[in-house]
Structures are given as structure tokens and as C-alpha cells.
Design an enzyme around this catalytic site. Structure first.
Site, PDB file in Angstrom:
ATOM      1  N   ASP A 147       0.867  -1.172   0.000  1.00 22.80           N
ATOM      2  CA  ASP A 147       0.000   0.000   0.000  1.00 22.80           C
ATOM      3  C   ASP A 147       0.908   1.228   0.000  1.00 22.80           C
ATOM      4  O   ASP A 147       2.119   1.113   0.237  1.00 22.80           O
ATOM      5  CB  ASP A 147      -0.886  -0.025   1.245  1.00 22.80           C
ATOM      6  CG  ASP A 147      -1.740   1.215   1.372  1.00 22.80           C
ATOM      7  OD1 ASP A 147      -2.387   1.590   0.397  1.00 22.80           O
ATOM      8  OD2 ASP A 147      -1.730   1.820   2.465  1.00 22.80           O
ATOM      9  N   CYS A 148       0.349   2.400  -0.237  1.00 30.81           N
ATOM     10  CA  CYS A 148       1.172   3.616  -0.267  1.00 30.81           C
ATOM     11  C   CYS A 148       0.968   4.465   0.985  1.00 30.81           C
ATOM     12  O   CYS A 148       1.839   4.542   1.847  1.00 30.81           O
ATOM     13  CB  CYS A 148       0.842   4.429  -1.522  1.00 30.81           C
ATOM     14  SG  CYS A 148       1.973   5.818  -1.817  1.00 30.81           S
ATOM     15  N   ASP A 149      -0.190   5.103   1.123  1.00 30.04           N
ATOM     16  CA  ASP A 149      -0.438   6.021   2.233  1.00 30.04           C
ATOM     17  C   ASP A 149      -0.451   5.295   3.572  1.00 30.04           C
ATOM     18  O   ASP A 149      -1.214   4.343   3.770  1.00 30.04           O
ATOM     19  CB  ASP A 149      -1.779   6.739   2.053  1.00 30.04           C
ATOM     20  CG  ASP A 149      -1.732   7.747   0.918  1.00 30.04           C
ATOM     21  OD1 ASP A 149      -0.729   8.455   0.810  1.00 30.04           O
ATOM     22  OD2 ASP A 149      -2.700   7.804   0.132  1.00 30.04           O
ATOM     23  N   ASP A 177      -1.575  -1.002   5.941  1.00 27.72           N
ATOM     24  CA  ASP A 177      -1.804  -0.419   7.265  1.00 27.72           C
ATOM     25  C   ASP A 177      -3.274  -0.252   7.592  1.00 27.72           C
ATOM     26  O   ASP A 177      -3.623  -0.077   8.761  1.00 27.72           O
ATOM     27  CB  ASP A 177      -1.101   0.938   7.389  1.00 27.72           C
ATOM     28  CG  ASP A 177      -1.818   2.025   6.600  1.00 27.72           C
ATOM     29  OD1 ASP A 177      -2.194   3.049   7.202  1.00 27.72           O
ATOM     30  OD2 ASP A 177      -2.014   1.850   5.388  1.00 27.72           O
TER      31      ASP A 177
END
Length: 218
Positions: A12-14, A169
Site C-alpha cells: 500500500d502507499c499512504d 496499514d
């Protein structure tokens, strides 16, 4: 699954690679304050983490009895976010060193648009590791917790989804991994992280520990 059979690590990124969760939610507070909505950072972190942006904006408008143009509101929010990122965005603690140690193929699958990933990963110096390996829900037309985004990323990487692992997350992201039937490494670093108890999920709190966890994957 063993380390030798892992064909790709999907990130994932954010909140996973870039330390954007507080900034993303502060952006919501800043924008909705202009419309006299009494929304707090704590409320945003608790209620609206990890969802599809238009659904988050719709939910907040509903909760605060606002009738706003969602397209214009999203545009305003993304501009607010751009300014916050330009000033304050950093990588998640431990991520640069962790990426140096991972020898497996890696990519990013995010509910955000590709332009946002390019911006945030570029600001934090992480983009070179992911050039050509960014997969957006807007292009896949599938948003987490739908596993379709992960299938789209695996196809783009030319690998079997069943031999991928996911690093996430948010709960919607973790659920996407569970729905895809692949191992999920759930990054939970603070009190806002809701644990997910499932045989496919491994919870961890230190990004520098991830390479070792991948080596222990089964």
C-alpha cells in the site's frame, strides 16, 4: 508459501510507505472547517481511514448534514493535501532501509490515483524503487477491500497473485488481501491501528522488521 515462492511484495502507499495518514486526515479537518463542520482529527483517524475518497467525503457530508458538490469538494481536498504534502510529508520510519534489504520484486497498489502516488513517492525519494510499478484503483476500477486491485497489480507485474504477499496499514486494505487469499503483513504502529485477527494476517509495528518477516513467511 516460502521466500523462494514469493513472486512479488505488494505495498500500500499512504500510511505504509509514506507517512501521510495524519496529513490526509488533517486535510479533511482543514477543508470541512471551511464549511463550519465540527470535525476533529481523532474522528477522522477513527472513522474514515483507508476508504475510497468519494465515500469518505460522502460520509462526512452526511454526518454533518452538508449538501456539497462532491466533485468540487474532492478537487478542493486534493489541493489542500498537495500543499500539506509539499511541506510536511516524509517516508514512514524505517521504510528506506527496509526497501534496501528486500530483494524480491515489489510494487504499489493504492486506492489513490497514480498521480498522487507519483507525487508522494517522489517527495519522499522512494519513487525510483517503484517506477513503472504503481497500480491505482482508478485504473483498475476496483477499490480495496475488493481484491480486484491486487489482481490487477499482480497481472501488471506478470506474476501469479497467489504467490504475492501484501503489506498494508488499513483495515480495508488488509481485507482486500484476505479476500484475495494471500498473506498480509499488517503494519500497526499506534492506537489508531485496528488489529485484524485472521490466519493470513501477520501484525507488525516496525518497518525494519519486515525483511526478516518475509524470510519467515510460510
Amino acid at each position: 508459501m516460502t521466500p523462494k515462492t514469493i513472486e512479488c511484495v505488494i505495498f500500500d502507499c499512504d500510511g505504509t510507505l509514506v507517512d501521510s495518514e495524519i496529513l490526509c486526515n488533517q486535510g479533511l479537518v482543514n477543508v470541512f472547517t471551511r464549511y463550519r463542520a465540527l470535525i476533529t482529527l481523532e474522528e477522522c483517524l477513527t472513522k474514515y481511514k483507508g476508504g475510497k475518497m468519494v465515500e469518505i467525503l460522502t460520509a462526512i457530508c452526511g454526518d454533518h448534514h452538508l449538501s456539497l458538490n462532491l466533485a468540487e469538494l474532492e478537487k478542493e481536498y486534493r489541493e489542500e493535501l498537495r500543499q500539506l504534502f509539499d511541506k510536511y510529508l516524509t517516508p514512514v520510519n524505517g521504510v528506506p532501509l527496509m526497501l534496501e534489504k528486500i530483494q524480491m520484486p515489489i510494487c504499489v497498489a493504492s486506492n489513490g490515483p497514480a498521480s498522487k502516488m507519483e507525487h508522494t513517492l517522489g517527495l519522499t525519494g522512494l519513487l525510483p524503487r517503484f517506477e513503472g510499478k504503481l497500480f491505482s484503483a482508478f485504473d483498475a476500477n476496483c477499490w480495496k477491500p475488493d481484491p480486484g486491485l491486487l489482481a490487477y497489480a499482480a497481472k501488471g507485474m506478470g506474476v501469479n497473485l497467489g504467490k504475492c504477499v501484501l503489506v498494508e496499514d488499513s483495515v480495508p486494505g488488509v481485507m482486500a488481501g484476505i479476500n484475495a487469499g494471500i498473506p498480509v503483513f499488517h503494519y500497526c504502529r499506534d492506537e489508531h491501528s485496528e488489529p485484524v485477527n485472521h490466519p493470513l494476517v501477520t501484525r507488525f509495528a516496525n518497518m525494519e522488521a519486515l525483511p526478516s518477516l518475509l524470510l519467515q513467511a510460510d
